[in-house]
Structure formats: structure tokens, C-alpha cells
Design a protein around this motif. Structure first.
Motif, PDB file in Angstrom:
ATOM      1  N   ASP A  40      69.470 -38.424 140.983  1.00  0.00           N
ATOM      2  CA  ASP A  40      70.629 -38.075 140.162  1.00  0.00           C
ATOM      3  C   ASP A  40      71.126 -36.708 140.616  1.00  0.00           C
ATOM      4  O   ASP A  40      70.436 -35.992 141.355  1.00  0.00           O
ATOM      5  N   SER A  41      72.291 -36.329 140.143  1.00  0.00           N
ATOM      6  CA  SER A  41      72.808 -35.004 140.441  1.00  0.00           C
ATOM      7  C   SER A  41      71.918 -33.910 139.882  1.00  0.00           C
ATOM      8  O   SER A  41      71.983 -32.762 140.324  1.00  0.00           O
ATOM      9  N   GLY A  42      71.104 -34.247 138.915  1.00  0.00           N
ATOM     10  CA  GLY A  42      70.194 -33.275 138.318  1.00  0.00           C
ATOM     11  C   GLY A  42      69.099 -33.970 137.540  1.00  0.00           C
ATOM     12  O   GLY A  42      68.457 -34.894 138.030  1.00  0.00           O
ATOM     13  N   MET A  43      68.929 -33.548 136.286  1.00  0.00           N
ATOM     14  CA  MET A  43      67.823 -34.030 135.472  1.00  0.00           C
ATOM     15  C   MET A  43      68.161 -35.273 134.654  1.00  0.00           C
ATOM     16  O   MET A  43      67.287 -35.904 134.085  1.00  0.00           O
ATOM     17  N   GLY A  44      69.434 -35.630 134.577  1.00  0.00           N
ATOM     18  CA  GLY A  44      69.824 -36.746 133.731  1.00  0.00           C
ATOM     19  C   GLY A  44      69.164 -38.054 134.097  1.00  0.00           C
ATOM     20  O   GLY A  44      68.833 -38.862 133.226  1.00  0.00           O
ATOM     21  N   GLY A  45      68.942 -38.281 135.396  1.00  0.00           N
ATOM     22  CA  GLY A  45      68.329 -39.528 135.834  1.00  0.00           C
ATOM     23  C   GLY A  45      66.917 -39.722 135.340  1.00  0.00           C
ATOM     24  O   GLY A  45      66.360 -40.824 135.450  1.00  0.00           O
ATOM     25  N   LEU A  46      66.324 -38.671 134.767  1.00  0.00           N
ATOM     26  CA  LEU A  46      64.998 -38.845 134.153  1.00  0.00           C
ATOM     27  C   LEU A  46      65.062 -39.847 133.001  1.00  0.00           C
ATOM     28  O   LEU A  46      64.052 -40.481 132.682  1.00  0.00           O
ATOM     29  N   SER A  47      66.222 -40.000 132.388  1.00  0.00           N
ATOM     30  CA  SER A  47      66.358 -41.008 131.331  1.00  0.00           C
ATOM     31  C   SER A  47      66.216 -42.411 131.908  1.00  0.00           C
ATOM     32  O   SER A  47      65.686 -43.316 131.254  1.00  0.00           O
ATOM     33  N   VAL A  48      66.680 -42.600 133.145  1.00  0.00           N
ATOM     34  CA  VAL A  48      66.514 -43.884 133.835  1.00  0.00           C
ATOM     35  C   VAL A  48      65.083 -44.026 134.330  1.00  0.00           C
ATOM     36  O   VAL A  48      64.475 -45.099 134.218  1.00  0.00           O
ATOM     37  N   LEU A  93      78.557 -31.003 128.953  1.00  0.00           N
ATOM     38  CA  LEU A  93      77.360 -31.654 128.425  1.00  0.00           C
ATOM     39  C   LEU A  93      76.256 -31.735 129.482  1.00  0.00           C
ATOM     40  O   LEU A  93      75.073 -31.563 129.167  1.00  0.00           O
ATOM     41  N   VAL A  94      76.629 -32.015 130.714  1.00  0.00           N
ATOM     42  CA  VAL A  94      75.621 -32.083 131.776  1.00  0.00           C
ATOM     43  C   VAL A  94      74.902 -30.741 131.898  1.00  0.00           C
ATOM     44  O   VAL A  94      73.667 -30.681 132.000  1.00  0.00           O
ATOM     45  N   GLU A  95      75.675 -29.667 131.866  1.00  0.00           N
ATOM     46  CA  GLU A  95      75.078 -28.347 132.001  1.00  0.00           C
ATOM     47  C   GLU A  95      74.106 -28.043 130.867  1.00  0.00           C
ATOM     48  O   GLU A  95      73.072 -27.403 131.081  1.00  0.00           O
ATOM     49  N   GLN A  96      74.421 -28.497 129.661  1.00  0.00           N
ATOM     50  CA  GLN A  96      73.523 -28.264 128.529  1.00  0.00           C
ATOM     51  C   GLN A  96      72.188 -28.980 128.732  1.00  0.00           C
ATOM     52  O   GLN A  96      71.120 -28.432 128.444  1.00  0.00           O
ATOM     53  N   VAL A  97      72.247 -30.205 129.243  1.00  0.00           N
ATOM     54  CA  VAL A  97      71.009 -30.950 129.502  1.00  0.00           C
ATOM     55  C   VAL A  97      70.250 -30.319 130.658  1.00  0.00           C
ATOM     56  O   VAL A  97      69.013 -30.235 130.627  1.00  0.00           O
ATOM     57  N   GLU A  98      70.961 -29.852 131.676  1.00  0.00           N
ATOM     58  CA  GLU A  98      70.305 -29.204 132.815  1.00  0.00           C
ATOM     59  C   GLU A  98      69.524 -27.966 132.383  1.00  0.00           C
ATOM     60  O   GLU A  98      68.564 -27.570 133.035  1.00  0.00           O
ATOM     61  N   ARG A  99      69.940 -27.371 131.269  1.00  0.00           N
ATOM     62  CA  ARG A  99      69.222 -26.215 130.727  1.00  0.00           C
ATOM     63  C   ARG A  99      68.259 -26.612 129.617  1.00  0.00           C
ATOM     64  O   ARG A  99      67.642 -25.752 128.995  1.00  0.00           O
ATOM     65  N   ALA A 100      68.164 -27.929 129.355  1.00  0.00           N
ATOM     66  CA  ALA A 100      67.334 -28.451 128.261  1.00  0.00           C
ATOM     67  C   ALA A 100      67.749 -27.868 126.923  1.00  0.00           C
ATOM     68  O   ALA A 100      66.943 -27.768 125.987  1.00  0.00           O
ATOM     69  N   ASP A 113      60.943 -23.263 139.906  1.00  0.00           N
ATOM     70  CA  ASP A 113      60.416 -22.898 138.590  1.00  0.00           C
ATOM     71  C   ASP A 113      61.282 -23.456 137.468  1.00  0.00           C
ATOM     72  O   ASP A 113      60.770 -23.945 136.453  1.00  0.00           O
ATOM     73  N   HIS A 114      62.574 -23.402 137.661  1.00  0.00           N
ATOM     74  CA  HIS A 114      63.485 -23.956 136.653  1.00  0.00           C
ATOM     75  C   HIS A 114      63.296 -25.467 136.542  1.00  0.00           C
ATOM     76  O   HIS A 114      63.206 -26.025 135.441  1.00  0.00           O
ATOM     77  N   ALA A 115      63.227 -26.134 137.688  1.00  0.00           N
ATOM     78  CA  ALA A 115      63.055 -27.587 137.690  1.00  0.00           C
ATOM     79  C   ALA A 115      61.752 -27.984 137.021  1.00  0.00           C
ATOM     80  O   ALA A 115      61.706 -28.948 136.238  1.00  0.00           O
ATOM     81  N   ARG A 116      60.687 -27.260 137.321  1.00  0.00           N
ATOM     82  CA  ARG A 116      59.395 -27.582 136.724  1.00  0.00           C
ATOM     83  C   ARG A 116      59.459 -27.461 135.200  1.00  0.00           C
ATOM     84  O   ARG A 116      58.938 -28.304 134.467  1.00  0.00           O
ATOM     85  N   ARG A 117      60.143 -26.424 134.720  1.00  0.00           N
ATOM     86  CA  ARG A 117      60.241 -26.226 133.271  1.00  0.00           C
ATOM     87  C   ARG A 117      61.089 -27.317 132.610  1.00  0.00           C
ATOM     88  O   ARG A 117      60.689 -27.906 131.606  1.00  0.00           O
ATOM     89  N   ILE A 118      62.241 -27.614 133.200  1.00  0.00           N
ATOM     90  CA  ILE A 118      63.147 -28.588 132.575  1.00  0.00           C
ATOM     91  C   ILE A 118      62.574 -30.000 132.671  1.00  0.00           C
ATOM     92  O   ILE A 118      62.622 -30.763 131.697  1.00  0.00           O
ATOM     93  N   PRO A 153      54.995 -31.568 135.827  1.00  0.00           N
ATOM     94  CA  PRO A 153      54.607 -32.146 137.114  1.00  0.00           C
ATOM     95  C   PRO A 153      54.701 -31.136 138.248  1.00  0.00           C
ATOM     96  O   PRO A 153      55.284 -30.065 138.127  1.00  0.00           O
ATOM     97  N   ASP A 154      54.129 -31.527 139.368  1.00  0.00           N
ATOM     98  CA  ASP A 154      54.337 -30.781 140.603  1.00  0.00           C
ATOM     99  C   ASP A 154      55.744 -31.097 141.111  1.00  0.00           C
ATOM    100  O   ASP A 154      56.141 -32.257 141.172  1.00  0.00           O
ATOM    101  N   VAL A 155      56.504 -30.077 141.425  1.00  0.00           N
ATOM    102  CA  VAL A 155      57.867 -30.251 141.922  1.00  0.00           C
ATOM    103  C   VAL A 155      57.980 -29.571 143.273  1.00  0.00           C
ATOM    104  O   VAL A 155      57.553 -28.428 143.439  1.00  0.00           O
ATOM    105  N   ARG A 156      58.578 -30.268 144.236  1.00  0.00           N
ATOM    106  CA  ARG A 156      58.741 -29.732 145.577  1.00  0.00           C
ATOM    107  C   ARG A 156      60.217 -29.476 145.868  1.00  0.00           C
ATOM    108  O   ARG A 156      61.096 -30.049 145.234  1.00  0.00           O
TER     109      ARG A 156
END
Length: 293
Positions: free
Chosen positions: A31-39, A167-174, A263-268, A277-280
Motif C-alpha cells: 500500500d502507499s503506507g499503513m492502510g493496507g494493514l487492514s487488508v 484522513l490518510v495522514e491521520q492514519v499514517e500517524r495512528a 522507527d516511525h514505521a515500527r511504532r505505527i 514487528p521487525d521492519v526493514r
């Protein structure tokens, strides 16, 4: 007459499907960011034994206001990365990618490409008022694919397309609560309700993380549709049809990459996925051919 016993130390061959992919190969989801985690969440529920790779292209998010050629390029870069990882299927967990770039991905990728799209067809069958609201990004709303969905399934139904910048930006920041997020949701949902919509389609994979808030603003009589489960069902169908569904008995694993700050990705991802999780770092396109994960 004594028969010869078959040797017992021959490894079991990997089953391969019609595309030559091994059944125990992973599935790539992006996904463009974290939204695809819902899928990804729905895929994990439907396919507990599959190994899953997830790419959050957060360094370039959101896609919703990006030019078409930019989105096509990013989708191609991520697909190439997945192919180097040896995936057996790719899931485009981004409505903007589906609307702009999925046809090109299907042409160039030697594995099945499953894509999410706004659930206009089921919404048309569920509405009682005859009015449907679609919450999506500007690029998704402007895409030819959405126009075709409306032409195909919108006969006799009024379909209201609502772009939802921010809205996407709000989810990207959790930031799934708080006054700013509530205000954005109210600004986008209320006009649809005032025009008679009784069914809302979540046309961006980020929006299911805001579903509790959307439902609270819309009220209990409004139906809210998230197509993620349908994507997982279609992926399962394709894997079975191509004889590449996992034949293992162990729970599948997940691996994560991002083009944004680690670090941001790991937190969100930890907040949205439910674990840390481990994020690369996603390699640049120039590095893909040398990266083995």
C-alpha cells in the motif's frame, strides 16, 4: 522375492502451480503506507498458513494526490521488489493503485495480481434509500476504474463520491481519535447523510482503521462497507485455482518493509497491527535486483 525399499532420505519436492511458483512461497501485499494493514489483517484471518510480505510505501504517501505516472512507477518498483523475493502472488492493497496502475502490473507480472477496489457493486445491492456515499482519495475518485464501476453497477442508484484529504495522514500517524480526526470525518460523512446516503463505502484501505469513528458519526442505521474481506477471499480463490495455496501446517509469518523512517514505521505498525514487528528499509529501485531480503 525380496523387493527393494524406497530410499527415505529424498526431500519432498515443492508443489508448483500453473505459474511455476512454489506453494510455500510468500504473498506480497503493499500500500502507499499503513492502510493496507487492514487488508493484511483479513488475509491473515482467511489464510492463516500463508507467509506474508508487506511493504508500506510511507516515504511517498499519500498516493491520493500524486500524478498518475508517479503512482505507476512506485507500483512497479514494489512489484519488482516482491518478484525478487520470490512471491507467488501480489496484492495491491491500495484503491489508488487499483484505479491507476493495476492493469499495468497484471501485464508485466508473471504471478497473479489481486487488487482491492471500492465496493460499489455490493453497496448498490444493499442500499434502501438508493443513495450510496463513497469515501476515497482524489485519485481513486478520478480514476477510469471507478467510472466503470459506477456505469456497471450504478443503474437506478445515486452514487456520491467524496474525496477525503487528510484522513490518510491521520492514519499514517495512528491518530485514530482526537478532535482533528473527528472533525475531518464529520466534514466528509455528514454531507453524504444529508443527501440521503444510507450506505457508505470505504474506498481507501486506511479508512477501516477509522471505521468506529465513521460509524459513530453516521449512526446505527447506516451501513459501512469495508471490501478487505472480499480481497482476502479472492486471493484464497486464486491461490487454490492456481494450485499454489500453502500446504504447510504451521502458522504463516509476516515480514515488513517501509520506504519511510524505520522507527516511525515500527511504532505505527505496532499500533495498527497489534504487535511490534521487525521492519526493514525498502531498498531503492536500483538495489532491488541485488536484494534477497
Amino acid at each position: 522375492m525380496t523387493g527393494r525399499m524406497a530410499p527415505t532420505n529424498i526431500p519432498t519436492p515443492r508443489l508448483r502451480g500453473v505459474h511455476g511458483a512454489a506453494a510455500n512461497a510468500p504473498v506480497g501485499v503493499f500500500d502507499s503506507g499503513m492502510g493496507g494493514l487492514s487488508v493484511l489483517r483479513e488475509i491473515r484471518k482467511a489464510l492463516p498458513e500463508e507467509n506474508l510480505l508487506y511493504v508500506a510505501d510511507s516515504g511517498y504517501a499519500p498516493y491520493g494526490d500524486r500524478p498518475r505516472d508517479f503512482i505507476e512507477k512506485r507500483a512497479s518498483v514494489i512489484a519488482d521488489f516482491f518478484l525478487v523475493q520470490g512471491v507467488k502472488a501480489i496484492v495491491a492493497a491500495c484503491n489508488t493503485v487499483t484505479g491507476v496502475a493495476v492493469d499495468g502490473l497484471r501485464t508485466r507480472c508473471p504471478v497473479p495480481v489481486v487488487a482491492i477496489e471500492p465496493a460499489i457493486k455490493p453497496a448498490a445491492g444493499m442500499t434502501r434509500s438508493g443513495v450510496i456515499g463513497v469515501l476515497a482519495t482524489r485519485q481513486t475518485i478520478a480514476s477510469d476504474r471507478v467510472s466503470r464501476l459506477i456505469a456497471r453497477h450504478g443503474n437506478g442508484v445515486r452514487i456520491l463520491l467524496q474525496a477525503c484529504p487528510g484522513l490518510v495522514e491521520q492514519v499514517e500517524r495512528a491518530e485514530l481519535g482526537g478532535r482533528k480526526t473527528v472533525s475531518l470525518v464529520e466534514n466528509y460523512v455528514t454531507p453524504l447523510l444529508e443527501k440521503g446516503a444510507d450506505t457508505l463505502v470505504l474506498g481507501c484501505t486506511h479508512y477501516p482503521f477509522l471505521s468506529p469513528m465513521i460509524k459513530a458519526v453516521a449512526g446505527p442505521t447506516i451501513t459501512v462497507i469495508d471490501p478487505a474481506a472480499a480481497v482476502a477471499k479472492e486471493l484464497r480463490r486464486r491461490l487454490n485455482a492456481d494450485n499454489i495455496a500453502s500446504c504447510g501446517s504451521r502458522p504463516g509469518t509476516e515480514r515488513f518493509w517501509t520506504s519511510g523512517p524505520i522507527d516511525h514505521a515500527r511504532r505505527i505498525i505496532g499500533e495498527l497491527w497489534g504487535s511490534c514487528p521487525d521492519v526493514r528499509s525498502l531498498p531503492s529501485s536500483d538495489d532491488n535486483e541485488h536484494h534477497t531480503g
